[in-house]
Structure formats: structure tokens, C-alpha cells
Design a protein around this motif. Sequence first.
Motif, PDB file in Angstrom:
ATOM      1  N   UNK B  68       0.954  -1.153  -0.039  1.00 50.48           N
ATOM      2  CA  UNK B  68       0.051  -0.022   0.132  1.00 50.48           C
ATOM      3  C   UNK B  68       0.826   1.461   0.044  1.00 50.48           C
ATOM      4  N   UNK B  71       2.288   1.681  -3.532  1.00 51.70           N
ATOM      5  CA  UNK B  71       1.249   2.337  -4.657  1.00 51.70           C
ATOM      6  C   UNK B  71       1.015   3.485  -4.127  1.00 51.70           C
ATOM      7  N   UNK B  73      -1.006   4.278  -1.894  1.00 54.00           N
ATOM      8  CA  UNK B  73      -2.296   4.337  -1.005  1.00 54.00           C
ATOM      9  C   UNK B  73      -2.376   4.876   0.549  1.00 54.00           C
ATOM     10  N   UNK B 103      -5.348  -6.994  -6.226  1.00 53.02           N
ATOM     11  CA  UNK B 103      -5.446  -7.606  -4.831  1.00 53.02           C
ATOM     12  C   UNK B 103      -6.379  -8.953  -4.973  1.00 53.02           C
ATOM     13  N   UNK B 106      -9.963  -8.780  -3.856  1.00 51.28           N
ATOM     14  CA  UNK B 106     -10.583  -7.639  -3.843  1.00 51.28           C
ATOM     15  C   UNK B 106     -11.213  -7.395  -5.569  1.00 51.28           C
ATOM     16  N   UNK B 108     -12.307  -4.970  -9.004  1.00 52.32           N
ATOM     17  CA  UNK B 108     -12.544  -3.555  -9.357  1.00 52.32           C
ATOM     18  C   UNK B 108     -13.639  -3.601 -10.569  1.00 52.32           C
ATOM     19  N   UNK B 110     -17.241  -3.852 -12.463  1.00 48.30           N
ATOM     20  CA  UNK B 110     -18.420  -3.413 -12.121  1.00 48.30           C
ATOM     21  C   UNK B 110     -19.213  -4.980 -12.059  1.00 48.30           C
ATOM     22  N   UNK B 112     -22.156  -5.949 -11.929  1.00 45.29           N
ATOM     23  CA  UNK B 112     -23.615  -5.989 -12.576  1.00 45.29           C
ATOM     24  C   UNK B 112     -23.400  -6.046 -14.195  1.00 45.29           C
ATOM     25  N   UNK B 113     -22.033  -5.820 -14.501  1.00 43.18           N
ATOM     26  CA  UNK B 113     -21.952  -5.434 -16.074  1.00 43.18           C
ATOM     27  C   UNK B 113     -20.942  -6.639 -16.588  1.00 43.18           C
TER      28      UNK B 113
END
Lengths: 275, 327
Positions: B68, B71, B73, B103, B106, B108, B110, B112-113
Motif C-alpha cells: 500500500x 502504490x 495508498x 488484490x 478484491x 474492481x 463493475x 452487474x456489467x
Amino acid sequence: MNTKLRRGLRLVRVLLSSQYAYMLEYRAEIALWALSGVLPFIMLGLWSGASGADASNATAELTPLGLDPIALARYFLAVFIVRQFTLVWVIYTFEEDHLQGRLSGYLLQPLAPVWRYVSAHIAEQATRLPFVIALAALFFLLYPAAFWLPSPAALLLAVLAMQLAFALRFLIQFALTTVCFWSERASALERLLFIPYLYLSGLIAPLHLYPEPVRRLALWTPFPYMIAIPAQLLAGEEVDVVASFAVVGCWIAILLPLTLFLWRRGLRKYGAMGA
Amino acid sequence: MAIVDVRGLSKTFRVADKQPGLGGTLRHFVQRRHRLVPAVQDINISIEAGEIVGFLGPNGAGKTTTLKMLTGLIHPSAGSVRVAGHEPFRRQADFLRQITLVMGQKQQLIWDLPPLDSLRVHAAVYGIDTAESKRRITELADMLELDEELTRPVRKLSLGQRMKAELMAALLHQPAVLFLDEPTLGLDVNAQVRVRSFLADYNRRTGATVLLTSHYMGDITALCERVLLIHQGRLFYDGSLEGLTDRLAPCRQVRLELRHALPAQMFESYGSLESQNGNEVRLLIERDQLTRQVGRLLADFDVCDLEVNDPPVEEIIGQLFRQRDAT
């Protein structure tokens, strides 16, 4: 057209179209949200009942409270429309993104995360549009005497005032959203703001029904510019346009640097939890 | 010049200290107590462009906190970091265009698309023109063996397909430095192998630098020649994987399959006897003695089969972390 501008326009188009596609996945939910925003119609019913007004009757005269029933009906329909296009929920989405670690992914891309949220709001407004038209049509069926079409100039001013109202609400909520960097539950603060918003925005009653000192005080706060002023413009009522836009401009001039400052300070505090 | 240059990097978190039970809750409500937890302490790392480096350590060792900071963050509490010539926490657009962080747990994309929609957004965000982004998507999809999955909503994809689509999104802008945090987490063995070979291929094609954390030693042994070991926030090994094995496992295991079973004491002069099971004998022989002793074994006994093995890397590293815990 230079490359930078072309890329910028493409980014706007792609962000809006992808967010619109995303919102369409939730169209049933958005329709329900639109339907749940009927508070102005309830307020219309209450005020009409209390003052003995009847907007469905074209010959209705002023009520004992001095209310024009047709103007009252138009005002509350305009409030309904303004609310539908100025709703802001960034604090809840941001809070979730922050807690779930999605914000880290956004922060690693060369686009300030705020633009994703702005585009999501605009896409949601576009998704609401057909439901708003349908509900307005239904309203005119029930209250035919209240039917009106704003003049092009009034419509233009009302749309501009709605955009500014959205910007104002978004900026205030985004400033509160930055509290997420210090405290995990910033949305509690938004609920605190709901009380002055409810009373001073013109949502529950037209501003001219307030006592004069309260009305004058309210006009110095950002709240009437979130609902009452754009609604009055849309309903064709008389508004001090220059003074109203000047006050909104002042509030935006205060809120924009404040939000930027809080955002930058918050980023230093960011712990990238959940990521 | 090193593409990742870290000097004296430290990070200390301030965390709330709450005792359990009602009393603890009330005390915590009235008077909050905090303590400082050092997550990363005085780390120095230098990584050259094109290297693939494994970053290993037990849970809570400080791997993700370090990533982190690299990068941008989170801000370091002390020390300096430069990645691709930038100070990461300034988050300049030019820096962000050169890095990516994947990650494993995790997502990134979308939800539902279909992934293609997210890829379109990524391409626009990174300013990749339409024709070029289509070319890159086709190339990455070929490398990752993705096809019609790209037009299916992300929520309908399997974990392996989703991870591959995440990798596509993370690499579309052709970053020069890849930070991968558990990129094969939860994937089945086949998917792990495919992701590993993709990463090796990507590194070969683009010369990208990779810093990889993983709990699967298979990822490390397949991809990394160099490893960094971190424990309780401190870096205590930075070198080749082979060097680590040499240092920590001075012996190699020799497995003999004999035509006839023989008494254990007959093997004492060749090395230390690890086990004997009928005709099968396992000996531990020091590396510098290996050639000579294997020659002797073949000459002295009737050997049907012979195998020389290194102890598994995870065993060596596990042993190392246990030693660090004990100290």
C-alpha cells in the motif's frame, strides 16, 4: 479538437454510458425510489386540506390562508420534480466503498474518484426521467386545472437552478463524506443535516408561508436553493434570480475549496482498510 | 537505476485498544485508549526493472502495508519510497499510469456489467484510444484464454474467470510495475497454473517489474528468482530463492530403492538415515558430499532406483518463520 479534449469527452461519454447501463440493471429499484419521493404530494394534500383549497377545481379562489390552490399544486409538483433531479447519496456509496476497500482501486487510477460518483448520480437522474414524466402526467390527470408548460426562459432558468442545487447538495454531502477518512460512519452527519434541509428548503411548505424573519434567514442558508428556488422558477413564480444565483455562487465558492481541503487532508489519513 | 527504491520505510498505525465485556465497552466509550502498532519497520528494498520478486511473510507480517505504501495508498510514517521515479503518495497521474495493484480478494470490475464494460471505462480513464484498447483486449484475452466470458455479467463468472478478467483490467494500460497481492487466492490448481504462466509471459513480453505476495509457494517457485522475507514488519532476507534453500537446507534428500532390504547401520557412513521402509531408504546427505556419496551408493549397493530431492520450499520457509518466532 485537440487530443486532450477529445479524450476528456470520450471519458465523460464512457463513464456516463457505463453508469447508465449499471443503473438500468436496477431500474425497478429506481422506479420504487422515484415513487417513494411522493412527500411533496402528501404535503400538497395536507396544505390543501388545512386551507380548504381544491386544485382540481379550476375556479377555486384564494383560501382563507391566502393560498392560490393552483399555484400550490404547481409548486408541489415542481418540488417533486426538483427533488428527483437533485437527490444525492454519495455519502452512503462512498462509505461502503471505503469500508469494502473499493476506494483503493479508484485511488490507483488517474481519475479523481469524485467523477465516478458524479457520473453515477447523473446516470441515475437519466434513469429516473421516464418515471418522473409518468408521475407528472398522472398528476395532471388528477389535477387538470394545475396543468402548465413553463416558458422556454423559465425552463432554462429552472434547469440551471436545478443543476446548481445538485452541485450544492453534492458539495455539502461530499464535504461530510470526507469525514469517512477519520470516522467509519460519516453518514450519521448527513442525518443531522436532514432537519434544517427539511424545514428550510421549502420541501414541507412554500417559503412565503414562513414568518418573514425565518424566511429572510433561510435565504442566507443554502437550503432554499436546493428545492424552493428551482421549484418556484419551474412553477413560473416570481424569483429574484440574480440574488438567488449570487447566494448559490457564494456557497459554492465556500464549499468547493473546503471540500478539496478536507479531501486532501483525508487522503493523508487514509488507511486503505479492507484493501 | 532501480525502479523500486525503498529506504528506511516504516509505518506505525494508531489503533483503539478495547477490553472485552461491558466494563471494557463502557471504559472504551468514556475514555478511548489507543496504542501504536508498528506494522513495517525500517525496510530497505531495491528492485531493478524487469525483475519478478516474491514477497513472503506470515499473516500480519507487513506485506500488504508495504504494498500500500509502494502504490501510494497510504503515507509512510518514516523513510523514503520511489517507484518508477515518483514518490507514490503524491499520486501523480504519470505515476498511476505506470503501476497497477491486483488484490486477489478484491474486485474492481463493475459487478452487474460484463467485463468489457469495465474495460471500456479503464481504457477511457487511461486515455487509450478505441482501436488500441481493442487490440490490447484481444491480446490479453488470448493470453488469458477468455472469450465469451467478457460479455457475461461479472457476477455470473466463476472465481477463476473473474480473476483473469481482473488481471485484464489491471494490465490494460500496460503498467511498468505490477504489485500483485495474492493474485491466485482461492483459485483451483489449473487456474493457478494459467495465471502463473500468463504473468511469466507478460513479464517476458513487456519487461514489466513484478512484486508478488502469495501464500502459494507454487506461485513463488514458478515465477520468482528473488524473494524478500518479512516478519513482524522487518525484512530479514533479500536474496535468491536458491540461496535461501542452500542456506537453510544444507542437506539434500536421497531416496534409494534397493533390490534387497539391508540393515540400517550399513548406510551410516553415507549420510544420516531419515527413514527406512523395507527396500526403500531415505538419506540426508550434505550438498558438498552429494556427488561423492551418490557415486559410492551406486557402486556399493544393488540400486533399482535413485532420486535426489530438495526439501519443499514451504517447509524451509515455514521453519525459518518458526525460528524467528522463537527468537
